[in-house]
Design a protein around this motif. Structure first.
Motif, PDB file in Angstrom:
ATOM      1  N   PHE A  80       4.794   1.336 -15.008  1.00  0.00           N
ATOM      2  CA  PHE A  80       4.941   3.146 -15.640  1.00  0.00           C
ATOM      3  C   PHE A  80       4.568   4.218 -15.332  1.00  0.00           C
ATOM      4  O   PHE A  80       3.998   5.476 -15.430  1.00  0.00           O
ATOM      5  N   SER A  81       4.482   3.928 -13.394  1.00  0.00           N
ATOM      6  CA  SER A  81       4.497   5.103 -12.798  1.00  0.00           C
ATOM      7  C   SER A  81       5.477   6.040 -13.279  1.00  0.00           C
ATOM      8  O   SER A  81       6.594   5.835 -13.690  1.00  0.00           O
ATOM      9  N   VAL A  82       4.945   7.796 -13.170  1.00  0.00           N
ATOM     10  CA  VAL A  82       6.206   8.681 -13.677  1.00  0.00           C
ATOM     11  C   VAL A  82       6.705   9.184 -12.273  1.00  0.00           C
ATOM     12  O   VAL A  82       6.285   8.542 -11.187  1.00  0.00           O
ATOM     13  N   PRO A  83       8.366   9.737 -12.303  1.00  0.00           N
ATOM     14  CA  PRO A  83       8.565   9.701 -11.325  1.00  0.00           C
ATOM     15  C   PRO A  83       7.487  10.963 -10.374  1.00  0.00           C
ATOM     16  O   PRO A  83       7.185  11.830 -10.621  1.00  0.00           O
ATOM     17  N   GLY A  84       7.837  10.109  -8.624  1.00  0.00           N
ATOM     18  CA  GLY A  84       7.423  11.245  -7.938  1.00  0.00           C
ATOM     19  C   GLY A  84       6.512  11.013  -7.340  1.00  0.00           C
ATOM     20  O   GLY A  84       5.523  11.406  -5.953  1.00  0.00           O
ATOM     21  N   THR A  85       5.743   9.344  -7.512  1.00  0.00           N
ATOM     22  CA  THR A  85       4.819   9.368  -7.798  1.00  0.00           C
ATOM     23  C   THR A  85       5.287   8.824  -5.967  1.00  0.00           C
ATOM     24  O   THR A  85       6.735   7.705  -5.875  1.00  0.00           O
ATOM     25  N   SER A  86       3.957   8.990  -4.726  1.00  0.00           N
ATOM     26  CA  SER A  86       4.420   8.729  -3.805  1.00  0.00           C
ATOM     27  C   SER A  86       4.007   6.495  -3.764  1.00  0.00           C
ATOM     28  O   SER A  86       3.083   6.092  -4.137  1.00  0.00           O
ATOM     29  N   VAL A  87       4.734   5.683  -3.397  1.00  0.00           N
ATOM     30  CA  VAL A  87       5.109   4.269  -3.033  1.00  0.00           C
ATOM     31  C   VAL A  87       4.696   3.844  -1.749  1.00  0.00           C
ATOM     32  O   VAL A  87       3.117   3.500  -1.234  1.00  0.00           O
ATOM     33  N   MET A  88       5.157   4.426  -1.260  1.00  0.00           N
ATOM     34  CA  MET A  88       4.476   4.194   0.769  1.00  0.00           C
ATOM     35  C   MET A  88       5.447   4.795   1.743  1.00  0.00           C
ATOM     36  O   MET A  88       6.176   5.669   0.886  1.00  0.00           O
ATOM     37  N   SER A  89       4.441   4.723   2.874  1.00  0.00           N
ATOM     38  CA  SER A  89       5.687   5.509   3.626  1.00  0.00           C
ATOM     39  C   SER A  89       5.990   3.877   5.394  1.00  0.00           C
ATOM     40  O   SER A  89       5.574   3.420   5.228  1.00  0.00           O
ATOM     41  N   VAL A  90       7.342   4.373   5.512  1.00  0.00           N
ATOM     42  CA  VAL A  90       7.726   4.039   7.016  1.00  0.00           C
ATOM     43  C   VAL A  90       7.730   4.360   8.443  1.00  0.00           C
ATOM     44  O   VAL A  90       8.268   5.692   7.556  1.00  0.00           O
ATOM     45  N   ALA A  91       8.000   3.961   9.129  1.00  0.00           N
ATOM     46  CA  ALA A  91       8.172   5.168  10.203  1.00  0.00           C
ATOM     47  C   ALA A  91       9.102   4.382  11.240  1.00  0.00           C
ATOM     48  O   ALA A  91       9.287   3.109  11.310  1.00  0.00           O
ATOM     49  N   ALA A  92       9.779   4.811  12.371  1.00  0.00           N
ATOM     50  CA  ALA A  92      10.579   4.363  13.059  1.00  0.00           C
ATOM     51  C   ALA A  92      10.180   5.442  14.859  1.00  0.00           C
ATOM     52  O   ALA A  92       9.508   6.705  14.444  1.00  0.00           O
ATOM     53  N   THR A  93      10.412   5.255  16.112  1.00  0.00           N
ATOM     54  CA  THR A  93      10.455   5.403  17.130  1.00  0.00           C
ATOM     55  C   THR A  93      12.048   5.394  17.743  1.00  0.00           C
ATOM     56  O   THR A  93      12.485   4.664  17.216  1.00  0.00           O
ATOM     57  N   ASP A  94      11.768   6.226  18.662  1.00  0.00           N
ATOM     58  CA  ASP A  94      12.759   6.365  19.564  1.00  0.00           C
ATOM     59  C   ASP A  94      12.360   6.359  20.900  1.00  0.00           C
ATOM     60  O   ASP A  94      11.631   7.597  21.371  1.00  0.00           O
ATOM     61  N   ALA A  95      13.530   6.108  21.799  1.00  0.00           N
ATOM     62  CA  ALA A  95      13.277   6.251  23.157  1.00  0.00           C
ATOM     63  C   ALA A  95      13.209   7.314  23.991  1.00  0.00           C
ATOM     64  O   ALA A  95      12.840   7.868  25.399  1.00  0.00           O
ATOM     65  N   ASP A  96      14.137   7.822  23.397  1.00  0.00           N
ATOM     66  CA  ASP A  96      14.193   9.585  23.739  1.00  0.00           C
ATOM     67  C   ASP A  96      14.314  10.641  23.910  1.00  0.00           C
ATOM     68  O   ASP A  96      12.760  10.170  23.439  1.00  0.00           O
ATOM     69  N   ASP A  97      14.286  11.540  24.356  1.00  0.00           N
ATOM     70  CA  ASP A  97      13.135  12.820  25.000  1.00  0.00           C
ATOM     71  C   ASP A  97      13.392  13.529  23.286  1.00  0.00           C
ATOM     72  O   ASP A  97      14.028  13.735  22.797  1.00  0.00           O
TER      73      ASP A  97
END
Length: 800
Positions: free
Chosen positions: A168-185
């Protein structure tokens, strides 16, 4: 002429254009030529600074290798031959063999493709040398920068991300964060990442079909987009994620995210069913008697699901309820013994709630409740003592047959009881088998080894009709009674003659076989007021000091003291204290008169000691000689045919007794020895407290009779003993009768009092009672007719 000049100009212009085009084409086909050592000097002009060489940019992953990068030249090339050298990382340092230089032309070229992710730049040094190896110019720094290409895909930091979101969380509730990396400049678009959700799948499948989550394409934060997250409907979601570089248009990478819908306490527990019936045995406690069930739609195993039960109407706290953590059932137990005869049925009301408080999103409902009816099952119970141990308090002198305790036990089942004493080491108690009345069988004794701290311990067993029994300890507290009078101690002692001494006196105490409070403190006093020469000074509860009030003559004194205890009733006893009054030395110790005359503070000298021993030996020899002579003389003066007690003189036999005043320390009593001082066997036994009416009068001062007038003539005593020994009894009785009627002498039941007579006497020994007789030819054969008791006396006077 003009035309000719115009054509020359056009031809010159065309030549210049062609020449310029040739130079431009040559420059495009060959690397840039640099003159790092060129300066602006002229003849006689000072050089200010060298040229600044810009960075040389080289693309990574180039497939045209070897590739010319740049050409360097020295100003010395016009003055002679120049050899070029290159040093640094990528040439002669790790990583080696990436670059090289043409030593003749100064062209620098790459030998292999470069990788920016490994080496972003190279710093090299170039040298211009003469053929002999001499440096023509100072070394020049050349920097080669590797340009980035989009040759690396973005990668998520995890292949699978996990998170949760409350239902029953309201819209806009933060759930989690994901992350990624790139070896380029990262400073280029090659590393500019963009996140997106490719697909959404509910758990269980198809439970929710609308898009419930979104993601921030720049930060990777996942949030709720819609309502309807109900844990009872859907337990979670699986999201497929994508990340791409070049702002979402380049290379891509993928991952997945698992999002679980967490439970909130929005469902209160409910009883099912709402009423129960149980049974419980009486006198059994600590056991489970039944369980109650509840339902809760919240997540099992969490505090939102676990129930907490309460009993609302158990004032005596006979029952308890706990929660089974596995089943969430309420377990009901009995914690105090139940009594079937007291109460046969109990109705309990139970309520239930969760360990965690209800959420605000839960419906507003009252607590669920249930009723439990508990029926008590009857059981044969053992008898119960009304007190255990049984306390009894009694006097030790209580007579046998006294009732000590009654109404000891009761039976819950109201059956008949039988009593018996199981332990009674002294055999002091007796109990009625039917009523349980405890009575004293024999007298108690506080001195028994089984009485400790005044308590005698026994045991009683009671048994009901069903054979069940119970045992109780009987503790009898014996109270001390005053059974024994105190006894004075010591009964003899010595005091100093000088009454003014601070330490003069005899310490007296008492011994009482009773215990407190029937013993000390003791009271010391005289029998009457006749002891005016003595006083008693109380020291403490157990001691007193007997002291003379005046300076007394040296000698022995008898003082009667009465001592009593503090018991109830108070007991006391008289005692005669024999006190020796003596002269004392400076230390307060008694000393003899001889010691006072011959002694000193350091003792008697050796010469004086020899003199005393010689005098004593001489006296002994003279005494033995006198005894021998006297015995011989008396044998020749006794007449045959006369009795031992017969004298020729017709006077009273008492006139023949001589008075001796020269014995030892002096005899104060100068009265002749009276034969009538013998105790009359026909009189009553002597009274011990009438022996010394004076209490402090020295011995030798005979008391006077108060039962007859004084100074009257004495009656005539029998003068001769009868010839027949059988008449001796009549002779003695006649003498006693006469003495009883004599007012001038003490009665026969009076104790004789003697003074101290000293250590020795210079007088000779009396050989016989008739030694004063002048008749030397007396016959003592009649002594053989007087019986065995006179046999030794007859042998002494046997002429043979």
């Amino acid at each position: 002429m003009v035309l000719r000049m115009l054509m020359v100009c056009v031809l010159a212009l065309l030549f210049c254009q062609v020449l310029s085009s040739a130079e431009q084409s040559q420059a495009e086909q060959h690397p840039q030529t640099l003159y790092p050592w060129r300066n602006r000097r002229k003849e006689g002009v000072r050089v200010k600074r060298d040229w600044i060489i810009p960075q040389i940019r080289v693309s990574e992953n180039s497939k045209q290798v070897p590739e010319d990068l740049v050409q360097i030249k020295s100003d010395k090339i016009f003055s002679g031959e120049v050899i070029y050298k290159l040093e640094g990382p990528g040439v002669d340092q790790e990583p080696k063999n990436l670059f090289e230089i043409d030593d003749k032309t100064g062209v620098i070229r790459s030998k292999r493709p470069l990788d920016r992710e490994k080496h972003r730049s190279f710093t090299l040094k170039a040298f211009a040398l003469s053929p002999s190896g001499e440096r023509l110019e100072n070394p020049t720094t050349i920097e080669i920068v590797v340009l980035d290409q989009n040759d690396n895909r973005p990668v998520f930091t995890q292949k699978q991300f996990s998170g949760s979101v409350p239902e029953f969380s309201v819209p806009g509730t933060s759930v989690m964060s994901v992350a990624a990396t790139d070896a380029d400049d990262p400073m280029t678009e090659n590393a500019a990442l963009s996140f997106s959700i490719v697909s959404q799948e509910s758990i269980p499948a198809n439970a929710v079909t609308k898009t419930m989550f979104g993601i921030n394409n720049q930060t990777g934060t996942i949030y709720t987009r819609d309502v309807g997250l109900d844990r009872e409907v859907v337990q979670g979601f699986k999201l497929k994620l994508k990340v791409a570089d070049l702002g979402g248009e380049g290379l891509t990478g993928d991952a997945e995210a698992i999002i679980l819908v967490s439970d909130i306490n929005n469902h209160p527990p409910r009883f099912g069913p709402a009423s129960y019936s149980m049974t419980a045995e009486e006198n059994v406690f600590g056991v489970e008697i039944g369980r109650v069930n509840v339902t809760d739609r919240d997540d099992p195993g969490t505090r939102n699901w676990e129930a907490k039960f309460t009993i609302t109407n158990d004032p005596q706290r006979n029952f308890a309820i706990r929660t089974d953590p596995d089943t969430n059932q309420g377990v009901l137990t009995v914690i105090r013994p139940l009594d079937y005869e007291g109460q046969r049925k109990y109705t309990l009301v139970l309520t239930v709630e969760n360990l965690s408080p209800l959420s605000s999103k839960a419906p507003n409902l009252p607590l669920s409740s249930a009723s439990v009816v508990i029926t008590v099952v009857n059981k044969n119970e053992s008898p119960i003592f009304k007190e255990n141990p049984i306390q009894i308090e009694v006097l030790e002198s209580v007579p046998p047959g006294t009732l000590l305790k009654t109404n000891l036990a009761s039976d819950p089942d109201h059956s008949e009881l039988r009593y018996e004493i199981s332990r009674d080491p002294e055999g002091w108690l007796e109990i009625d088998r039917d009523t349980g009345d405890i009575v004293s069988k024999r007298g108690f004794n506080m001195r028994s080894p089984h009485v400790r701290n005044g308590i005698y311990t026994a045991a009683v067993v009671v048994t009901d009709a069903g054979g069940l029994s119970n045992t109780a300890t009987v503790k009898i507290l014996l109270k001390e009674t005053n059974d024994f009078p105190p006894q004075l101690s010591p009964l003899s002692g010595s005091v100093c003659r000088d009454a003014s001494r601070t330490n003069a006196g005899l310490f007296l105490t008492a011994v009482d076989e009773d215990r407190a409070p029937h013993a000390a403190p003791f009271t010391f006093k005289f029998h009457d007021d006749s002891s005016f020469n003595w006083t008693l000074v109380h020291v403490n509860d157990t001691h007193a000091v007997l002291r003379p009030t005046v300076e007394l003559e040296a000698g022995e004194y008898a003082v009667t003291v009465f001592v009593s205890d503090s018991g109830d009733p108070q007991l006391g006893a008289y005692a005669q204290v024999n006190v020796t009054v003596c002269p004392c030395d400076s230390f307060g110790d008694c000393k003899s008169r001889a010691g006072a005359l011959l002694g000193s503070s350091v003792g008697i000298s050796i010469i004086a000691l020899f003199i005393i021993i010689a005098c004593v030996a001489l006296l002994i020899v003279l005494f033995l000689l006198a005894v021998a002579l006297t015995s011989c003389g008396r044998r020749h003066h006794i007449k045959k045919g006369t009795g031992l007690l017969v004298a020729e003189s017709e006077d009273d036999v008492r006139d023949n007794v001589l008075n001796y005043n020269e014995q030892g320390g002096g005899e104060e009593d100068e009265n002749a020895f009276n034969i009538d001082l013998l105790w009359n066997p026909h009189d009553a036994p002597p009274n011990p407290w009438s022996f010394y009416p004076g209490s402090g009068v020295p011995r030798g001062k005979q008391p006077l009779r108060k039962d007859a007038p004084q100074n009257l003539p004495s009656p005539t005593y029998p003068r001769r003993t009868p010839a027949d020994p059988s008449d001796i009894k009549d002779y003695i009785n006649d003498g006693l009768e006469v003495a009883d009627n004599d007012p001038n002498v003490p009665p026969y039941d009076t104790a004789l009092i003697y003074d101290y007579e000293g250590d020795g006497s210079v007088a000779g020994s009396l050989s016989s009672i008739a030694s004063g007789s002048s008749d030397e030819d007396q016959d003592y054969d009649y002594l053989n007719d007087w019986g065995p008791r006179f046999q030794k006396l007859a042998n002494m006077y046997d002429p043979r």
